[in-house]
Design an enzyme around this catalytic site. Structure first.
Site, PDB file in Angstrom:
ATOM      1  N   ALA A  80       0.839  -1.197   0.000  1.00  0.00           N
ATOM      2  CA  ALA A  80       0.000   0.000   0.000  1.00  0.00           C
ATOM      3  C   ALA A  80       0.875   1.248   0.000  1.00  0.00           C
ATOM      4  CB  ALA A  80      -0.895   0.005   1.231  1.00  0.00           C
ATOM      5  N   ASP A  81       0.504   2.208  -0.849  1.00  0.00           N
ATOM      6  CA  ASP A  81       1.205   3.485  -0.839  1.00  0.00           C
ATOM      7  C   ASP A  81       0.383   4.493  -0.032  1.00  0.00           C
ATOM      8  OD1 ASP A  81      -0.866   4.441  -2.497  1.00  0.00           O
ATOM      9  OD2 ASP A  81       0.323   4.216  -4.323  1.00  0.00           O
ATOM     10  N   SER A  82       0.840   5.720   0.039  1.00  0.00           N
ATOM     11  CA  SER A  82       0.164   6.708   0.884  1.00  0.00           C
ATOM     12  C   SER A  82      -1.264   6.985   0.422  1.00  0.00           C
ATOM     13  CB  SER A  82       0.972   7.999   0.966  1.00  0.00           C
ATOM     14  OG  SER A  82       1.201   8.518  -0.319  1.00  0.00           O
ATOM     15  N   ASP A  99      -3.244   4.812  -1.132  1.00  0.00           N
ATOM     16  CA  ASP A  99      -4.009   3.630  -0.724  1.00  0.00           C
ATOM     17  C   ASP A  99      -4.387   3.718   0.747  1.00  0.00           C
ATOM     18  OD1 ASP A  99      -3.734   2.388  -3.241  1.00  0.00           O
ATOM     19  OD2 ASP A  99      -1.883   1.385  -2.645  1.00  0.00           O
TER      20      ASP A  99
END
Length: 74
Positions: free
Chosen positions: A32-34, A36
């Site tokens: 997960a990125d920021s 997400d």
């Protein structure tokens, strides 16, 4: 509550709910990125009627952390 958090996490991050446990880390295990994580937090806040301030996000790394946070702040 954990099952619902897993369902929301799977939906928000496009992951398989069967592979998510309390120990699953959002960044390391689910990539997960920021953005997400922002979308996930919004969904969790709406579902559980709790506010998760940005400064508290650093303390939340796993599904279990979310459950503990919600229980402590409801």
């Amino acid at each position: 509550m954990e099952e619902r958090i897993i369902e929301i996490t799977a939906e928000a991050l496009g992951a398989d709910a069967a592979g998510i446990t309390a120990d699953t880390a959002f960044k390391e295990d689910l990539d997960a990125d920021s953005l997400d994580l922002f979308e996930l937090v919004m969904a969790l806040e709406e579902e559980f009627d709790v506010e998760i301030p940005t400064e508290d996000l650093e303390k939340i790394a796993t599904v279990g952390d979310v459950e503990k946070y919600i229980e402590e702040h409801k």
